[in-house]
Design an enzyme around this catalytic site. Structure first.
Site, PDB file in Angstrom:
ATOM      1  N   PRO A   2       0.791  -1.294   0.109  1.00 13.86           N
ATOM      2  CA  PRO A   2       0.060  -0.238   0.102  1.00 13.86           C
ATOM      3  C   PRO A   2       0.793   1.332   0.004  1.00 13.86           C
ATOM      4  O   PRO A   2       0.468   2.041  -0.738  1.00 13.86           O
ATOM      5  CB  PRO A   2      -0.939  -0.030   1.190  1.00 13.86           C
ATOM      6  N   GLU A   3       1.457   1.756   0.973  1.00 12.00           N
ATOM      7  CA  GLU A   3       2.082   2.964   0.999  1.00 12.00           C
ATOM      8  C   GLU A   3       3.436   3.266   0.124  1.00 12.00           C
ATOM      9  O   GLU A   3       3.852   2.481  -0.624  1.00 12.00           O
ATOM     10  CB  GLU A   3       2.454   3.302   2.464  1.00 12.00           C
ATOM     11  N   ARG A 118      -7.626  -9.536  -1.705  1.00 13.21           N
ATOM     12  CA  ARG A 118      -8.957  -8.832  -1.492  1.00 13.21           C
ATOM     13  C   ARG A 118      -9.521  -8.177  -2.630  1.00 13.21           C
ATOM     14  O   ARG A 118     -10.712  -7.446  -2.549  1.00 13.21           O
ATOM     15  CB  ARG A 118      -8.553  -7.736  -0.376  1.00 13.21           C
TER      16      ARG A 118
END
Length: 313
Positions: A2-3, A118
């Site tokens: 993510p980041e 996901r």
DNA sequence: CGGGTGACCTGCGCGC
DNA sequence: TGCGCGCAGGTCACCC
């Protein structure tokens, strides 16, 4: 992944493999991974087939591959996305959603696997538009931001001055040479909202997520709910300094991996989790003062902090 | 506009 | 062994 540091690790791994390559095959196993693709402009696979890839660019947590068609393949990893480089014929990765087959003039044939447990991440082919400030759209690893060095005739920057439409609203990230610290700090000083909410607002500053927001707030000794406009100019500068320092340090260690979910294009983990001071460390002593760290609910997620070092003022 | 909530998803680890 | 719950690094839409 993510980041910003984790996404940059992917970009940096992808760039040498895809730059100059041609897309020779596209397989979509999970149509929900195309959520951000506007099919009115054409079918995802059709828009990629036989296109050449010019670079790998990143702004904040968004990644894109400019194509010789004038569009770009936009990749967002969401919470669990991975981009893995595989040899043709490799065993199928679990949660494989999309596969691109590319042919590189030097490295030969390669599979680019988009894997996403996901399905919050996505791939999309998007149109491009000029950046609002006329500067390079994002980081591509090229010296000088590729200014005038991409060999494209005509106006200025070529692909490097263009940004995918769906990324246009995303602010520059704090490691971007075009990021303006004075403008960001001035905008922050006008926000009444809590400082963590502001740090996570990708239209204000991009690339920061839950881990690095908590870590930067810890380093600067600021409570996550401190109103942004209540920070002194010096505190604002210190916080931005902490953000940059944390992101750079995480980048140097290949990003943060708690498990096999967050890996580079070769499936390898980063090591920054050893350096985390507060994220995920509730119940453990504060590395600065020994007070037990706490976790609190915030924005449908968690904030981790030292209740002594980070008081609301 | 700010801020709250839920939706979108799968899977893992925990306690019972 | 199984089940339910809470948790997870992001973003967006919609409501008040």
């Amino acid at each position: 992944m993510p980041e910003l540091p984790e996404v940059e690790v992917v970009r940096a791994g992808l760039a040498p493999a895809v730059t100059g390559a041609v897309i020779v095959g596209v397989e979509v196993f999970e149509p929900r991974s195309l959520r951000r693709h506007d099919s009115a402009s054409g079918h995802f696979a059709d828009l990629l087939q036989s296109r050449g890839v010019l670079a790998a660019v990143r702004r904040g947590k968004f990644l894109w591959l400019p194509l010789d068609s004038g569009r770009a393949l936009v990749v967002h990893l969401g919470m669990s996305g991975q981009v893995l480089l595989r040899s043709p014929g490799s065993d199928t990765d679990r949660h494989l959603r999309i596969r691109l087959q590319i042919e590189h003039p030097e490295h030969g044939e390669l599979w680019v696997n988009f894997v996403d447990q996901r399905i919050f991440g996505s791939m999309a082919v998007d149109s491009m538009q000029p950046t609002r400030d006329g500067l390079t759209a994002g980081y591509s690893g090229l010296a000088g931001g590729a200014t005038g060095a991409d060999g494209l005739a005509g106006s200025g920057l070529g692909w490097s001055g263009l940004i995918p439409s769906q990324v246009a609203h995303i602010a520059r990230d704090p490691l971007d040479p075009g990021f303006s610290a004075p403008l960001f700090l001035a905008a922050l000083a006008r926000k009444k909202t809590g400082i963590k909410r502001a740090l996570l607002d990708q239209t204000l500053i991009s690339g920061i997520g839950n881990i690095y927001a908590d870590e930067a707030l810890f380093e600067a000794r600021v409570h996550y709910e401190q109103p942004a406009d209540s920070l002194s100019p010096a505190k604002g500068r210190a916080l931005l300094g902490a953000v940059r320092s944390i992101l750079n340090r995480a980048l140097a260690e290949g990003g943060t991996s708690f498990d096999a979910q967050y890996v580079n294009v070769n499936g390898q983990s980063g090591y920054f989790s050893h350096r985390l001071n507060t994220y995920g460390r509730q119940g453990l002593p504060c590395p600065r003062c020994g007070t037990l760290l706490v976790r609190q609910q915030f924005m449908n997620r968690s904030s981790h902090l030292c209740p002594r070092c980070q008081r609301l003022r």
